[in-house]
Design a protein around this motif. Structure first.
Motif, PDB file in Angstrom:
ATOM      1  N   ILE A 109       0.888  -1.168   0.000  1.00 63.14           N
ATOM      2  CA  ILE A 109       0.000   0.000   0.000  1.00 63.14           C
ATOM      3  C   ILE A 109       0.919   1.209   0.000  1.00 63.14           C
ATOM      4  CG2 ILE A 109      -1.604   1.430   1.325  1.00 63.14           C
ATOM      5  CD1 ILE A 109      -2.981  -1.039   2.311  1.00 63.14           C
ATOM      6  N   LYS A 110       0.667   2.119  -0.932  1.00 62.88           N
ATOM      7  CA  LYS A 110       1.385   3.384  -0.990  1.00 62.88           C
ATOM      8  C   LYS A 110       0.370   4.510  -1.210  1.00 62.88           C
ATOM      9  CE  LYS A 110       5.192   3.883  -3.229  1.00 62.88           C
ATOM     10  NZ  LYS A 110       5.624   4.731  -2.109  1.00 62.88           N
ATOM     11  N   GLY A 111       0.828   5.737  -0.968  1.00 61.56           N
ATOM     12  CA  GLY A 111      -0.067   6.877  -1.185  1.00 61.56           C
ATOM     13  C   GLY A 111      -0.488   7.578   0.085  1.00 61.56           C
ATOM     14  N   GLY A 112       0.103   7.134   1.230  1.00 63.05           N
ATOM     15  CA  GLY A 112      -0.196   7.839   2.478  1.00 63.05           C
ATOM     16  C   GLY A 112       0.158   9.314   2.379  1.00 63.05           C
ATOM     17  N   GLY A 113       1.153   9.614   1.542  1.00 61.87           N
ATOM     18  CA  GLY A 113       1.568  11.006   1.337  1.00 61.87           C
ATOM     19  C   GLY A 113       0.996  11.594   0.054  1.00 61.87           C
ATOM     20  N   ALA A 114       0.035  10.886  -0.543  1.00 59.38           N
ATOM     21  CA  ALA A 114      -0.719  11.373  -1.712  1.00 59.38           C
ATOM     22  C   ALA A 114       0.114  11.494  -2.994  1.00 59.38           C
ATOM     23  CB  ALA A 114      -1.400  12.717  -1.401  1.00 59.38           C
ATOM     24  N   GLY A 150      -6.875   2.834   4.968  1.00 58.49           N
ATOM     25  CA  GLY A 150      -7.497   2.461   3.699  1.00 58.49           C
ATOM     26  C   GLY A 150      -6.540   2.547   2.524  1.00 58.49           C
ATOM     27  N   VAL A 151      -6.993   2.001   1.400  1.00 61.92           N
ATOM     28  CA  VAL A 151      -6.205   2.037   0.162  1.00 61.92           C
ATOM     29  C   VAL A 151      -6.377   3.424  -0.457  1.00 61.92           C
ATOM     30  CG1 VAL A 151      -5.928   1.065  -2.152  1.00 61.92           C
ATOM     31  CG2 VAL A 151      -6.602  -0.418  -0.249  1.00 61.92           C
ATOM     32  N   PRO A 152      -5.283   4.170  -0.627  1.00 64.44           N
ATOM     33  CA  PRO A 152      -5.405   5.483  -1.278  1.00 64.44           C
ATOM     34  C   PRO A 152      -5.686   5.319  -2.776  1.00 64.44           C
ATOM     35  CG  PRO A 152      -3.404   5.348   0.071  1.00 64.44           C
ATOM     36  CD  PRO A 152      -3.922   3.946  -0.108  1.00 64.44           C
ATOM     37  N   ILE A 153      -6.637   6.082  -3.263  1.00 70.25           N
ATOM     38  CA  ILE A 153      -7.035   6.012  -4.677  1.00 70.25           C
ATOM     39  C   ILE A 153      -7.085   7.442  -5.205  1.00 70.25           C
ATOM     40  CG2 ILE A 153      -8.869   5.256  -6.250  1.00 70.25           C
ATOM     41  CD1 ILE A 153      -9.793   3.313  -4.044  1.00 70.25           C
ATOM     42  N   GLU A 154      -6.341   7.703  -6.294  1.00 69.71           N
ATOM     43  CA  GLU A 154      -6.317   9.066  -6.847  1.00 69.71           C
ATOM     44  C   GLU A 154      -7.444   9.185  -7.867  1.00 69.71           C
ATOM     45  OE1 GLU A 154      -2.406  10.407  -7.672  1.00 69.71           O
ATOM     46  OE2 GLU A 154      -3.065  12.396  -8.303  1.00 69.71           O
ATOM     47  N   VAL A 155      -8.302  10.170  -7.676  1.00 67.87           N
ATOM     48  CA  VAL A 155      -9.509  10.263  -8.511  1.00 67.87           C
ATOM     49  C   VAL A 155      -9.676  11.668  -9.088  1.00 67.87           C
ATOM     50  CG1 VAL A 155     -10.705   8.519  -7.118  1.00 67.87           C
ATOM     51  CG2 VAL A 155     -11.088  10.923  -6.618  1.00 67.87           C
ATOM     52  N   LEU A 167     -17.048   1.867  -4.704  1.00 70.38           N
ATOM     53  CA  LEU A 167     -16.257   1.261  -3.626  1.00 70.38           C
ATOM     54  C   LEU A 167     -17.166   0.555  -2.630  1.00 70.38           C
ATOM     55  CD1 LEU A 167     -13.671   4.141  -3.125  1.00 70.38           C
ATOM     56  CD2 LEU A 167     -13.208   1.844  -4.018  1.00 70.38           C
ATOM     57  N   LYS A 168     -18.307   1.181  -2.358  1.00 71.63           N
ATOM     58  CA  LYS A 168     -19.267   0.561  -1.437  1.00 71.63           C
ATOM     59  C   LYS A 168     -19.756  -0.761  -2.029  1.00 71.63           C
ATOM     60  CE  LYS A 168     -23.187   2.062   1.299  1.00 71.63           C
ATOM     61  NZ  LYS A 168     -24.281   3.007   1.381  1.00 71.63           N
ATOM     62  N   ARG A 169     -20.026  -0.745  -3.342  1.00 75.42           N
ATOM     63  CA  ARG A 169     -20.516  -1.936  -4.029  1.00 75.42           C
ATOM     64  C   ARG A 169     -19.472  -3.069  -3.976  1.00 75.42           C
ATOM     65  NH1 ARG A 169     -20.955  -4.210  -8.643  1.00 75.42           N
ATOM     66  NH2 ARG A 169     -19.323  -2.973  -9.582  1.00 75.42           N
ATOM     67  N   LEU A 170     -18.200  -2.684  -3.977  1.00 75.95           N
ATOM     68  CA  LEU A 170     -17.134  -3.701  -3.922  1.00 75.95           C
ATOM     69  C   LEU A 170     -16.871  -4.194  -2.491  1.00 75.95           C
ATOM     70  CD1 LEU A 170     -14.570  -2.124  -6.441  1.00 75.95           C
ATOM     71  CD2 LEU A 170     -15.954  -4.171  -6.795  1.00 75.95           C
ATOM     72  N   GLY A 171     -17.601  -3.624  -1.541  1.00 78.48           N
ATOM     73  CA  GLY A 171     -17.483  -4.117  -0.161  1.00 78.48           C
ATOM     74  C   GLY A 171     -16.610  -3.270   0.747  1.00 78.48           C
ATOM     75  N   ALA A 172     -16.274  -2.053   0.333  1.00 78.51           N
ATOM     76  CA  ALA A 172     -15.468  -1.192   1.209  1.00 78.51           C
ATOM     77  C   ALA A 172     -16.248  -0.957   2.502  1.00 78.51           C
ATOM     78  CB  ALA A 172     -15.162   0.125   0.529  1.00 78.51           C
ATOM     79  N   GLN A 173     -15.532  -1.058   3.614  1.00 72.97           N
ATOM     80  CA  GLN A 173     -16.191  -0.849   4.897  1.00 72.97           C
ATOM     81  C   GLN A 173     -16.326   0.635   5.207  1.00 72.97           C
ATOM     82  OE1 GLN A 173     -13.367  -3.371   7.026  1.00 72.97           O
ATOM     83  NE2 GLN A 173     -15.044  -4.827   7.350  1.00 72.97           N
ATOM     84  N   GLY A 174     -15.550   1.414   4.517  1.00 75.66           N
ATOM     85  CA  GLY A 174     -15.614   2.868   4.657  1.00 75.66           C
ATOM     86  C   GLY A 174     -14.771   3.460   3.542  1.00 75.66           C
ATOM     87  N   ALA A 175     -15.218   4.574   2.984  1.00 77.80           N
ATOM     88  CA  ALA A 175     -14.425   5.251   1.939  1.00 77.80           C
ATOM     89  C   ALA A 175     -14.746   6.727   2.030  1.00 77.80           C
ATOM     90  CB  ALA A 175     -14.759   4.701   0.561  1.00 77.80           C
ATOM     91  N   LYS A 176     -13.696   7.529   2.057  1.00 78.49           N
ATOM     92  CA  LYS A 176     -13.970   8.968   2.094  1.00 78.49           C
ATOM     93  C   LYS A 176     -12.885   9.765   1.374  1.00 78.49           C
ATOM     94  CE  LYS A 176     -12.278  10.054   6.767  1.00 78.49           C
ATOM     95  NZ  LYS A 176     -11.611   8.892   7.238  1.00 78.49           N
ATOM     96  N   ILE A 177     -13.299  10.956   0.961  1.00 79.93           N
ATOM     97  CA  ILE A 177     -12.366  11.871   0.294  1.00 79.93           C
ATOM     98  C   ILE A 177     -11.411  12.406   1.362  1.00 79.93           C
ATOM     99  CG2 ILE A 177     -12.193  14.063  -0.947  1.00 79.93           C
ATOM    100  CD1 ILE A 177     -15.138  13.414  -1.925  1.00 79.93           C
ATOM    101  N   ARG A 178     -10.102  12.311   1.080  1.00 79.54           N
ATOM    102  CA  ARG A 178      -9.119  12.776   2.061  1.00 79.54           C
ATOM    103  C   ARG A 178      -9.164  14.300   2.202  1.00 79.54           C
ATOM    104  NH1 ARG A 178      -2.925  10.881   1.592  1.00 79.54           N
ATOM    105  NH2 ARG A 178      -3.958   8.840   1.426  1.00 79.54           N
ATOM    106  N   VAL A 197      -9.139   9.409  -2.516  1.00 71.62           N
ATOM    107  CA  VAL A 197     -10.161   8.718  -1.729  1.00 71.62           C
ATOM    108  C   VAL A 197      -9.435   7.591  -0.984  1.00 71.62           C
ATOM    109  CG1 VAL A 197     -12.132   7.145  -1.887  1.00 71.62           C
ATOM    110  CG2 VAL A 197     -12.110   9.255  -3.238  1.00 71.62           C
ATOM    111  N   ASP A 198      -9.696   7.475   0.324  1.00 70.33           N
ATOM    112  CA  ASP A 198      -9.128   6.371   1.106  1.00 70.33           C
ATOM    113  C   ASP A 198     -10.232   5.350   1.357  1.00 70.33           C
ATOM    114  OD1 ASP A 198      -6.346   7.294   1.710  1.00 70.33           O
ATOM    115  OD2 ASP A 198      -7.420   8.996   2.567  1.00 70.33           O
ATOM    116  N   ALA A 199     -10.002   4.117   0.920  1.00 70.54           N
ATOM    117  CA  ALA A 199     -11.039   3.086   0.991  1.00 70.54           C
ATOM    118  C   ALA A 199     -10.577   1.927   1.881  1.00 70.54           C
ATOM    119  CB  ALA A 199     -11.358   2.567  -0.412  1.00 70.54           C
TER     120      ALA A 199
END
Ligand SMILES: O=C(CO)[C@H](O)[C@H](O)COP(=O)(O)O
Length: 278
Positions: A109-114, A150-155, A167-178, A197-199
Motif C-alpha cells: 500500500i502506498k499513497g499515504g503522502g498522496a 485504507g487504500v489510497p485512490i487518486e480520482v 467502492l461501497k458496491r465492492l465491499g469497502a467498509q468505509g471510503a472517504k475523500i481525504r 479517496v481512502d477506501a
C-alpha cells in the motif's frame, strides 16, 4: 520510562538504517538514472546518496515522484530530471521509495503522502524498485492490518461521488475523500491536481486460497481488488502496487525486488520473494 519522543526517535533511526543499507546494497556507482520516491523515509535515502563521493553522484541523474522529492533532490545538490525526459526504451537503473504497508508477497500500500500516481510511474520505469521502510510497515496479516486508513485512490474530483458508490458496491467498509492538511479547507489536492479517496477493506489476501471466490463477503486478494479498482471510471491510479516484481518481468513491475526494514533493535531485515523476511 520510554517517552513518545523516544518512540519517534527509534522509528526515525530505523528508517535511516534501512535507507543506508538499501543504498549500499542497490546503488551501483555505474548507475546513471535513479528514481527517488516520496515520504519521510526517502529523506534518509537522499541523505545516504549524498554521503557518497561527488565523483560517483555527479554522473547520476535523479527523477522525482512529486514536489517533495523534487525539493529533496535539488536541496541535496543532485542532478534533477523528470521522467517525461527519459527517452522511450531507457529504464531507470533503480528506484528507491517508501511504503505504508508491505505484505508477504511484496504487495504494497502506498499513497499515504498522496504521491502514488507519480510513484507508480517512476517505480515501474525502473529495472529494480527497492522499498525502504521501518518495522511498522511489515504486514503479516495482509494489507490493511497495519495501515488502517485504507487504500489510497487518486480520482478525478468530478468523479469522486461515483467512485465512492462503486467502492461501497465492492465491499469497502468505509471510503472517504481525504481532507487537506490542517489550515487547508477542503480536499487534499495531489501534485496532479486530483483528489485522494481512502477506501478501507477487510485485510487483503496476498494470494488466492484454494476454492476461494474473490470479493465474496468483501474479502479480496490484492490482485483481485486492484484489478477492479483500477477499472472504476474516474480512478486515475490506485495505491496498491501489485502483480509481478522486477525479478519476474523485464519492465513495468510495480512490486519491489526487495523491501528493507529498519527494526526496533537496530538491525535491518530484508524481504525478498526468494528468501522471505530475513
Ligand atoms: O507512498 C508514499 C507517499 O505517497 C510514501 O512512500 C509512504 O506514505 C511512506 O511514507 P513514509 O516514508 O513517510 O512512512
Amino acid at each position: 520510562m520510554a517517552t513518545a519522543n523516544d518512540a519517534a526517535a527509534l522509528i526515525e533511526e530505523s528508517k535511516r538504517l534501512a535507507a543506508f543499507q538499501a543504498v549500499a546494497d542497490h546503488l551501483s556507482p555505474s548507475y546513471r538514472h535513479i528514481g527517488i520516491g516520496s515520504g519521510s523515509t526517502v529523506v534518509h535515502v537522499v541523505a545516504a546518496i549524498s554521503s557518497l563521493s561527488p565523483s560517483i553522484t555527479s554522473a547520476m541523474t535523479f527523477y522525482p515522484t512529486g514536489a517533495q522529492s523534487e525539493a529533496l533532490i535539488e536541496d541535496a545538490g543532485l542532478r534533477l530530471a523528470y521522467i517525461n525526459k527519459l527517452p522511450p526504451g531507457v529504464q531507470l537503473d533503480v528506484c528507491f521509495d517508501g511504503a505504508d504497508e508491505v505484505d508477504s508477497a511484496l504487495n504494497l500500500i502506498k499513497g499515504g503522502g498522496a504521491c502514488l500516481w507519480q510513484e507508480k510511474i517512476v517505480a515501474s520505469a525502473a529495472k529494480k524498485f527497492v522499498c525502504v521502510a521501518d518495522f511498522r510497515k511489515i504486514s503479516e496479516g495482509g494489507l490493511g492490518t497495519e495501515w488502517k486508513k485504507g487504500v489510497p485512490i487518486e480520482v478525478l474530483p468530478m468523479a469522486a461521488p461515483r467512485v465512492l458508490d462503486e467502492l461501497k458496491r465492492l465491499g469497502a467498509q468505509g471510503a472517504k475523500i481525504r481532507s487537506g492538511l490542517p489550515g487547508k479547507a477542503g480536499a487534499c489536492v495531489t501534485d496532479n491536481g486530483l483528489w485522494i479517496v481512502d477506501a478501507v477493506f477487510k485485510p487483503l489476501l496476498a494470494k488466492a486460497e484454494e476454492g476461494y471466490e474473490d470479493g465474496k463477503d468483501g474479502v479480496w486478494t490484492v490482485d483481485g481488488l486492484a484489478d477492479k479498482l483500477i477499472k472504476i471510471p474516474g480512478v486515475a491510479e490506485i495505491g496498491l502496487f501489485y502483480g509481478k516484481s522486477g525479478l519476474e518481468v523485464e519492465s513495468g513491475a510495480q512490486k519491489p525486488v526487495a523491501a528493507y526494514f529498519g527494526m526496533a533493535d537496530g538491525s535491518v531485515k530484508v524481504q525478498t520473494l526468494e528468501k522471505g523476511l530475513v
